[in-house]
Design an enzyme around this catalytic site. Structure first.
Site, mmCIF file in Angstrom:
data_model
loop_
_atom_site.group_PDB
_atom_site.id
_atom_site.type_symbol
_atom_site.label_atom_id
_atom_site.label_comp_id
_atom_site.label_asym_id
_atom_site.label_seq_id
_atom_site.Cartn_x
_atom_site.Cartn_y
_atom_site.Cartn_z
ATOM 1 N N SER A 202 -8.347 -58.192 -70.047
ATOM 2 C CA SER A 202 -8.912 -58.560 -68.754
ATOM 3 C C SER A 202 -10.045 -59.576 -68.930
ATOM 4 O O SER A 202 -9.815 -60.678 -69.419
ATOM 5 C CB SER A 202 -9.374 -57.300 -68.020
ATOM 6 O OG SER A 202 -9.654 -57.562 -66.670
ATOM 7 N N ASP A 297 -0.082 -56.227 -61.131
ATOM 8 C CA ASP A 297 -1.459 -56.592 -61.462
ATOM 9 C C ASP A 297 -1.854 -57.837 -60.677
ATOM 10 O O ASP A 297 -1.146 -58.848 -60.711
ATOM 11 C CB ASP A 297 -1.554 -56.872 -62.965
ATOM 12 C CG ASP A 297 -2.964 -57.216 -63.441
ATOM 13 O OD1 ASP A 297 -3.883 -57.286 -62.608
ATOM 14 O OD2 ASP A 297 -3.129 -57.420 -64.661
ATOM 15 N N HIS A 327 -2.581 -53.159 -64.259
ATOM 16 C CA HIS A 327 -3.754 -53.674 -64.960
ATOM 17 C C HIS A 327 -4.465 -52.527 -65.680
ATOM 18 O O HIS A 327 -4.562 -51.417 -65.173
ATOM 19 C CB HIS A 327 -4.704 -54.307 -63.947
ATOM 20 C CG HIS A 327 -5.859 -55.022 -64.579
ATOM 21 N ND1 HIS A 327 -5.791 -56.335 -64.956
ATOM 22 C CD2 HIS A 327 -7.107 -54.596 -64.908
ATOM 23 C CE1 HIS A 327 -6.942 -56.703 -65.477
ATOM 24 N NE2 HIS A 327 -7.757 -55.656 -65.468
#
Length: 383
Positions: A202, A297, A327
Protein backbone atom coordinates in the site's frame (compact mmCIF):
# COMPACT_ATOMS: atom_id res chain seq x y z
CA UNK A 1 -29.29 -6.32 18.21
CA UNK A 2 -26.45 -5.99 15.68
CA UNK A 3 -25.21 -2.78 17.31
CA UNK A 4 -25.26 -4.47 20.71
CA UNK A 5 -23.18 -7.35 19.31
CA UNK A 6 -20.62 -4.88 17.96
CA UNK A 7 -20.42 -3.07 21.29
CA UNK A 8 -19.96 -6.34 23.19
CA UNK A 9 -17.26 -7.64 20.85
CA UNK A 10 -15.31 -4.38 21.05
CA UNK A 11 -15.04 -4.90 24.82
CA UNK A 12 -13.49 -8.34 24.38
CA UNK A 13 -9.67 -8.41 24.81
CA UNK A 14 -7.74 -8.53 21.54
CA UNK A 15 -6.24 -11.92 22.40
CA UNK A 16 -9.73 -13.36 22.81
CA UNK A 17 -10.89 -11.72 19.58
CA UNK A 18 -7.95 -13.39 17.84
CA UNK A 19 -8.98 -16.78 19.23
CA UNK A 20 -12.55 -16.24 18.08
CA UNK A 21 -11.38 -15.24 14.61
CA UNK A 22 -9.22 -18.34 14.22
CA UNK A 23 -12.10 -20.52 15.38
CA UNK A 24 -14.45 -18.96 12.83
CA UNK A 25 -11.97 -19.49 10.01
CA UNK A 26 -11.67 -23.11 11.11
CA UNK A 27 -15.37 -23.78 10.66
CA UNK A 28 -16.51 -26.00 7.77
CA UNK A 29 -17.13 -24.00 4.61
CA UNK A 30 -20.93 -24.58 4.60
CA UNK A 31 -21.18 -23.19 8.14
CA UNK A 32 -19.04 -20.17 7.21
CA UNK A 33 -21.25 -19.55 4.19
CA UNK A 34 -24.31 -19.46 6.45
CA UNK A 35 -22.60 -16.78 8.54
CA UNK A 36 -21.41 -14.53 5.72
CA UNK A 37 -24.27 -14.97 3.26
CA UNK A 38 -24.28 -15.33 -0.50
CA UNK A 39 -21.07 -14.87 -2.50
CA UNK A 40 -20.17 -11.28 -3.38
CA UNK A 41 -19.79 -10.66 -7.10
CA UNK A 42 -18.77 -7.33 -8.60
CA UNK A 43 -16.98 -6.22 -11.78
CA UNK A 44 -16.92 -9.79 -13.07
CA UNK A 45 -15.16 -11.06 -9.94
CA UNK A 46 -16.19 -13.21 -6.99
CA UNK A 47 -14.84 -12.40 -3.54
CA UNK A 48 -12.94 -15.19 -1.81
CA UNK A 49 -14.84 -16.65 1.14
CA UNK A 50 -11.82 -15.96 3.37
CA UNK A 51 -11.98 -12.28 2.42
CA UNK A 52 -15.76 -12.17 2.86
CA UNK A 53 -15.50 -13.67 6.34
CA UNK A 54 -12.79 -11.19 7.31
CA UNK A 55 -14.98 -8.30 6.15
CA UNK A 56 -17.86 -9.73 8.17
CA UNK A 57 -15.64 -9.72 11.27
CA UNK A 58 -14.39 -6.24 10.41
CA UNK A 59 -17.95 -4.89 10.54
CA UNK A 60 -18.45 -6.40 13.99
CA UNK A 61 -15.43 -4.57 15.39
CA UNK A 62 -15.83 -1.35 13.36
CA UNK A 63 -12.09 -1.61 12.69
CA UNK A 64 -12.07 0.24 9.39
CA UNK A 65 -13.32 3.66 10.48
CA UNK A 66 -9.93 5.32 10.94
CA UNK A 67 -11.12 8.49 9.25
CA UNK A 68 -13.30 9.28 12.28
CA UNK A 69 -10.42 8.94 14.76
CA UNK A 70 -7.49 11.02 15.86
CA UNK A 71 -4.38 9.74 14.10
CA UNK A 72 -2.73 8.75 17.38
CA UNK A 73 -5.79 6.69 18.36
CA UNK A 74 -5.85 5.13 14.89
CA UNK A 75 -2.23 4.04 15.27
CA UNK A 76 -2.92 2.43 18.62
CA UNK A 77 -5.98 0.65 17.24
CA UNK A 78 -4.05 -0.78 14.29
CA UNK A 79 -1.24 -1.96 16.57
CA UNK A 80 -3.81 -3.84 18.64
CA UNK A 81 -5.83 -5.24 15.72
CA UNK A 82 -2.73 -6.64 14.02
CA UNK A 83 -2.68 -9.34 16.70
CA UNK A 84 -5.97 -10.75 15.36
CA UNK A 85 -4.55 -11.57 11.91
CA UNK A 86 -1.07 -12.66 13.02
CA UNK A 87 0.18 -15.99 11.67
CA UNK A 88 1.43 -18.09 14.56
CA UNK A 89 3.28 -20.92 12.82
CA UNK A 90 6.01 -18.92 11.07
CA UNK A 91 9.40 -20.58 11.32
CA UNK A 92 11.76 -18.98 13.89
CA UNK A 93 13.57 -15.93 12.55
CA UNK A 94 16.35 -14.00 14.28
CA UNK A 95 15.28 -10.39 14.79
CA UNK A 96 17.44 -7.52 15.94
CA UNK A 97 16.91 -3.78 16.17
CA UNK A 98 19.02 -1.66 13.85
CA UNK A 99 19.39 2.11 13.64
CA UNK A 100 19.48 3.33 10.05
CA UNK A 101 19.98 6.77 8.58
CA UNK A 102 16.88 8.67 7.55
CA UNK A 103 16.75 11.89 5.58
CA UNK A 104 16.89 14.06 8.71
CA UNK A 105 18.10 11.75 11.44
CA UNK A 106 18.27 8.14 12.61
CA UNK A 107 15.35 5.76 12.15
CA UNK A 108 14.52 2.54 13.94
CA UNK A 109 14.50 -0.64 11.87
CA UNK A 110 14.35 -4.40 12.36
CA UNK A 111 16.60 -6.89 10.63
CA UNK A 112 15.03 -10.32 10.10
CA UNK A 113 17.49 -13.15 9.43
CA UNK A 114 16.13 -16.67 8.85
CA UNK A 115 18.28 -19.71 9.53
CA UNK A 116 18.52 -20.53 5.81
CA UNK A 117 19.63 -17.07 4.70
CA UNK A 118 23.06 -17.37 3.03
CA UNK A 119 25.92 -15.13 4.03
CA UNK A 120 26.37 -12.27 1.59
CA UNK A 121 22.88 -13.04 0.27
CA UNK A 122 19.97 -10.89 -0.88
CA UNK A 123 18.17 -8.37 1.31
CA UNK A 124 14.71 -6.81 1.06
CA UNK A 125 14.33 -3.27 2.41
CA UNK A 126 10.67 -3.22 3.44
CA UNK A 127 8.39 -0.21 4.00
CA UNK A 128 5.18 -0.85 5.92
CA UNK A 129 1.75 0.30 4.79
CA UNK A 130 -0.72 2.47 6.64
CA UNK A 131 -1.38 5.48 4.44
CA UNK A 132 1.85 7.21 5.55
CA UNK A 133 -0.02 7.97 8.82
CA UNK A 134 -0.44 4.71 10.73
CA UNK A 135 1.40 1.40 10.76
CA UNK A 136 4.69 0.50 12.44
CA UNK A 137 7.41 -2.08 12.75
CA UNK A 138 5.03 -3.96 15.02
CA UNK A 139 2.02 -4.05 12.70
CA UNK A 140 4.12 -5.60 9.92
CA UNK A 141 6.38 -7.77 12.07
CA UNK A 142 4.50 -10.95 11.19
CA UNK A 143 4.58 -10.27 7.46
CA UNK A 144 8.30 -9.52 7.53
CA UNK A 145 8.98 -12.72 9.46
CA UNK A 146 6.97 -14.68 6.91
CA UNK A 147 8.79 -13.12 3.94
CA UNK A 148 12.18 -13.73 5.54
CA UNK A 149 11.45 -17.33 6.51
CA UNK A 150 9.81 -18.38 3.26
CA UNK A 151 12.02 -16.28 1.01
CA UNK A 152 15.17 -17.45 2.81
CA UNK A 153 16.52 -13.91 2.73
CA UNK A 154 17.11 -11.04 5.10
CA UNK A 155 14.46 -8.36 5.51
CA UNK A 156 15.16 -4.87 6.83
CA UNK A 157 11.91 -3.24 7.92
CA UNK A 158 12.19 0.56 8.19
CA UNK A 159 10.19 2.76 10.56
CA UNK A 160 10.05 5.92 8.45
CA UNK A 161 8.55 9.18 9.73
CA UNK A 162 4.76 9.42 9.70
CA UNK A 163 2.33 12.21 8.89
CA UNK A 164 0.87 14.54 9.99
CA UNK A 165 3.91 15.19 12.20
CA UNK A 166 6.16 14.72 9.14
CA UNK A 167 4.13 15.33 5.96
CA UNK A 168 5.19 14.76 2.34
CA UNK A 169 7.92 14.31 1.27
CA UNK A 170 9.36 13.12 4.60
CA UNK A 171 8.43 9.45 4.18
CA UNK A 172 9.74 9.36 0.61
CA UNK A 173 13.01 11.00 1.63
CA UNK A 174 13.43 8.58 4.53
CA UNK A 175 12.74 5.60 2.29
CA UNK A 176 15.48 6.56 -0.17
CA UNK A 177 17.93 7.37 2.62
CA UNK A 178 17.27 4.02 4.30
CA UNK A 179 17.88 2.13 1.07
CA UNK A 180 21.16 3.96 0.52
CA UNK A 181 22.18 3.22 4.11
CA UNK A 182 21.44 -0.48 3.59
CA UNK A 183 23.65 -0.59 0.50
CA UNK A 184 26.48 1.21 2.30
CA UNK A 185 26.24 -1.09 5.32
CA UNK A 186 25.44 -4.30 3.43
CA UNK A 187 28.41 -6.13 4.93
CA UNK A 188 27.23 -5.34 8.47
CA UNK A 189 23.77 -6.65 7.54
CA UNK A 190 25.17 -9.85 6.04
CA UNK A 191 23.91 -8.84 2.60
CA UNK A 192 25.20 -8.51 -0.92
CA UNK A 193 25.08 -4.80 -1.87
CA UNK A 194 24.24 -5.76 -5.45
CA UNK A 195 21.22 -7.84 -4.41
CA UNK A 196 19.19 -5.41 -2.32
CA UNK A 197 15.53 -5.14 -3.26
CA UNK A 198 12.86 -2.74 -2.04
CA UNK A 199 9.28 -3.62 -1.25
CA UNK A 200 6.19 -2.69 0.67
CA UNK A 201 2.43 -2.81 0.86
CA UNK A 202 0.00 0.00 0.00
CA UNK A 203 1.70 3.24 1.14
CA UNK A 204 4.81 1.13 1.67
CA UNK A 205 4.49 -0.06 -1.91
CA UNK A 206 4.32 3.60 -2.89
CA UNK A 207 7.57 4.26 -1.02
CA UNK A 208 9.29 1.29 -2.66
CA UNK A 209 8.18 2.49 -6.10
CA UNK A 210 9.27 6.05 -5.33
CA UNK A 211 12.64 4.86 -4.01
CA UNK A 212 13.18 2.88 -7.21
CA UNK A 213 12.26 5.90 -9.32
CA UNK A 214 14.42 8.37 -7.41
CA UNK A 215 17.40 6.02 -7.31
CA UNK A 216 17.17 5.46 -11.06
CA UNK A 217 17.27 9.20 -11.73
CA UNK A 218 20.19 9.94 -9.42
CA UNK A 219 23.76 8.77 -9.20
CA UNK A 220 24.43 5.92 -6.84
CA UNK A 221 23.14 2.47 -6.00
CA UNK A 222 19.97 1.09 -7.59
CA UNK A 223 17.56 -1.48 -6.13
CA UNK A 224 17.93 -4.92 -7.67
CA UNK A 225 14.18 -5.55 -7.63
CA UNK A 226 10.93 -4.00 -6.46
CA UNK A 227 8.15 -5.97 -4.76
CA UNK A 228 4.94 -3.93 -4.71
CA UNK A 229 1.82 -5.11 -2.91
CA UNK A 230 -1.23 -3.10 -4.12
CA UNK A 231 0.75 0.17 -4.26
CA UNK A 232 -0.72 3.65 -4.31
CA UNK A 233 1.01 5.32 -7.24
CA UNK A 234 -1.25 8.20 -8.30
CA UNK A 235 -2.79 10.55 -5.76
CA UNK A 236 -4.13 12.94 -8.39
CA UNK A 237 -7.20 11.20 -9.83
CA UNK A 238 -9.93 8.71 -8.99
CA UNK A 239 -10.00 5.72 -11.30
CA UNK A 240 -13.01 3.39 -11.72
CA UNK A 241 -11.88 0.96 -9.00
CA UNK A 242 -11.87 3.84 -6.51
CA UNK A 243 -15.61 4.27 -7.13
CA UNK A 244 -16.48 0.57 -7.54
CA UNK A 245 -14.95 -0.42 -4.20
CA UNK A 246 -15.41 2.84 -2.30
CA UNK A 247 -17.13 1.16 0.65
CA UNK A 248 -17.28 -2.26 2.21
CA UNK A 249 -13.97 -3.80 1.12
CA UNK A 250 -11.64 -2.90 4.01
CA UNK A 251 -9.95 0.19 2.54
CA UNK A 252 -12.54 2.85 1.80
CA UNK A 253 -12.49 5.94 -0.37
CA UNK A 254 -13.06 8.13 2.70
CA UNK A 255 -10.04 6.58 4.40
CA UNK A 256 -7.92 7.32 1.36
CA UNK A 257 -8.98 10.97 1.60
CA UNK A 258 -8.14 10.91 5.32
CA UNK A 259 -4.67 9.52 4.70
CA UNK A 260 -3.85 11.93 1.88
CA UNK A 261 -5.21 14.83 3.90
CA UNK A 262 -2.60 14.08 6.55
CA UNK A 263 0.34 13.17 4.29
CA UNK A 264 -0.16 15.61 1.40
CA UNK A 265 -2.53 18.39 2.51
CA UNK A 266 -1.24 20.60 -0.30
CA UNK A 267 -3.12 19.19 -3.28
CA UNK A 268 -0.55 20.64 -5.69
CA UNK A 269 2.00 18.16 -4.30
CA UNK A 270 -0.12 15.19 -5.32
CA UNK A 271 1.14 15.28 -8.91
CA UNK A 272 4.77 15.16 -7.81
CA UNK A 273 6.40 11.85 -8.91
CA UNK A 274 7.77 11.55 -5.35
CA UNK A 275 4.16 10.86 -4.38
CA UNK A 276 2.63 9.77 -7.70
CA UNK A 277 5.32 7.87 -9.64
CA UNK A 278 2.74 6.92 -12.26
CA UNK A 279 2.89 10.54 -13.40
CA UNK A 280 6.65 10.52 -13.98
CA UNK A 281 7.52 11.45 -17.55
CA UNK A 282 10.11 8.71 -17.90
CA UNK A 283 10.21 5.37 -16.06
CA UNK A 284 12.99 3.84 -18.13
CA UNK A 285 15.84 2.29 -16.20
CA UNK A 286 13.86 1.24 -13.11
CA UNK A 287 14.56 -2.18 -11.57
CA UNK A 288 12.47 -5.23 -12.46
CA UNK A 289 9.16 -5.31 -10.63
CA UNK A 290 6.51 -7.71 -9.37
CA UNK A 291 3.26 -5.84 -8.78
CA UNK A 292 0.34 -7.61 -7.17
CA UNK A 293 -3.11 -6.07 -6.96
CA UNK A 294 -6.40 -7.15 -5.41
CA UNK A 295 -9.61 -7.30 -7.44
CA UNK A 296 -11.77 -5.68 -4.75
CA UNK A 297 -9.43 -2.78 -3.98
CA UNK A 298 -9.86 0.96 -4.63
CA UNK A 299 -6.14 1.06 -5.56
CA UNK A 300 -6.41 -1.74 -8.12
CA UNK A 301 -6.57 0.32 -11.30
CA UNK A 302 -3.66 2.65 -10.53
CA UNK A 303 -1.39 -0.24 -9.58
CA UNK A 304 -2.19 -1.98 -12.85
CA UNK A 305 -1.74 1.23 -14.83
CA UNK A 306 1.70 1.58 -13.25
CA UNK A 307 2.64 -1.96 -14.30
CA UNK A 308 1.63 -1.19 -17.87
CA UNK A 309 3.61 2.05 -17.92
CA UNK A 310 6.70 0.30 -16.56
CA UNK A 311 6.44 -2.28 -19.30
CA UNK A 312 6.03 0.40 -21.96
CA UNK A 313 9.21 2.04 -20.62
CA UNK A 314 11.14 -1.20 -21.08
CA UNK A 315 11.17 -2.27 -17.44
CA UNK A 316 10.76 -6.04 -16.89
CA UNK A 317 7.53 -6.31 -14.89
CA UNK A 318 5.03 -8.95 -13.86
CA UNK A 319 1.55 -7.86 -12.89
CA UNK A 320 -0.54 -10.27 -10.83
CA UNK A 321 -4.13 -9.45 -10.01
CA UNK A 322 -5.73 -11.61 -7.32
CA UNK A 323 -9.26 -11.00 -8.50
CA UNK A 324 -10.89 -12.50 -5.40
CA UNK A 325 -8.99 -10.54 -2.71
CA UNK A 326 -9.15 -7.20 -0.92
CA UNK A 327 -6.70 -4.47 -0.02
CA UNK A 328 -4.41 -5.42 2.85
CA UNK A 329 -4.35 -9.15 2.14
CA UNK A 330 -0.61 -9.41 2.81
CA UNK A 331 -1.28 -8.69 6.46
CA UNK A 332 -4.04 -11.29 6.87
CA UNK A 333 -1.91 -14.41 6.57
CA UNK A 334 -2.90 -15.62 10.02
CA UNK A 335 -6.48 -16.33 8.94
CA UNK A 336 -7.63 -18.95 6.46
CA UNK A 337 -5.45 -20.02 3.55
CA UNK A 338 -6.19 -17.72 0.62
CA UNK A 339 -4.17 -14.75 1.89
CA UNK A 340 -1.14 -16.94 2.54
CA UNK A 341 -1.35 -18.37 -0.98
CA UNK A 342 -1.18 -14.89 -2.51
CA UNK A 343 1.73 -13.75 -0.35
CA UNK A 344 3.65 -16.98 -0.95
CA UNK A 345 3.33 -16.42 -4.68
CA UNK A 346 4.82 -12.94 -4.33
CA UNK A 347 7.71 -14.31 -2.27
CA UNK A 348 8.40 -16.82 -5.01
CA UNK A 349 8.56 -14.01 -7.55
CA UNK A 350 10.93 -12.06 -5.29
CA UNK A 351 13.28 -15.02 -4.93
CA UNK A 352 13.22 -15.70 -8.64
CA UNK A 353 13.79 -12.08 -9.59
CA UNK A 354 16.72 -11.67 -7.25
CA UNK A 355 18.27 -14.99 -8.26
CA UNK A 356 18.10 -14.20 -11.96
CA UNK A 357 19.24 -10.61 -11.59
CA UNK A 358 16.40 -9.57 -13.91
CA UNK A 359 13.05 -10.87 -15.04
CA UNK A 360 13.79 -10.67 -18.73
CA UNK A 361 15.63 -8.80 -21.38
CA UNK A 362 15.20 -5.02 -21.64
CA UNK A 363 11.80 -4.11 -22.91
CA UNK A 364 10.14 -7.34 -21.82
CA UNK A 365 7.10 -7.41 -19.63
CA UNK A 366 4.40 -9.83 -18.63
CA UNK A 367 0.99 -9.71 -17.13
CA UNK A 368 -1.19 -12.46 -15.74
CA UNK A 369 -4.91 -12.83 -15.84
CA UNK A 370 -6.96 -12.20 -12.70
CA UNK A 371 -6.24 -14.98 -10.26
CA UNK A 372 -8.78 -17.39 -8.87
CA UNK A 373 -8.33 -19.32 -5.62
CA UNK A 374 -6.00 -22.28 -5.96
CA UNK A 375 -5.26 -25.21 -3.71
CA UNK A 376 -1.59 -24.35 -3.52
CA UNK A 377 0.48 -21.33 -4.45
CA UNK A 378 3.05 -21.27 -7.22
CA UNK A 379 5.45 -18.58 -8.40
CA UNK A 380 4.02 -16.17 -10.91
CA UNK A 381 4.99 -17.03 -14.46
CA UNK A 382 5.16 -15.02 -17.61
CA UNK A 383 2.41 -15.87 -20.02
Amino acid sequence: MALRAVQLLERVPISVQATIARALFGLPKPVRRLLIGAPVRLDGQELASDAQLLLWLDKLTDASMVQSRDHVIARTALDAKSEIVRKRDVEPVDVRTVEVAGAEGPLQARLYTPAKAPDDGPLLVFYHGGGWVIGSLGTHDNLCRFIAANGELRVLSVDYRLAPEAPFPAAADDALAAFRWAVKHAADLGANPDAIAVGGDSAGGNLAAVTSYLASKRRGAQPAFQLLFYPGVDASVRRPSRELFAEGFFLTSREMDWFLGHYAPDEASRTDPKLSPLLASNLAGLPPAYITTAGFDPLRDEGEAYARKLGEAGVPVVLRRHADLIHGFANFIGLGTRFTEAVSEAIGALRTGLAMGSMGSPGSSATTKPAQPRKRSTPAKKQ
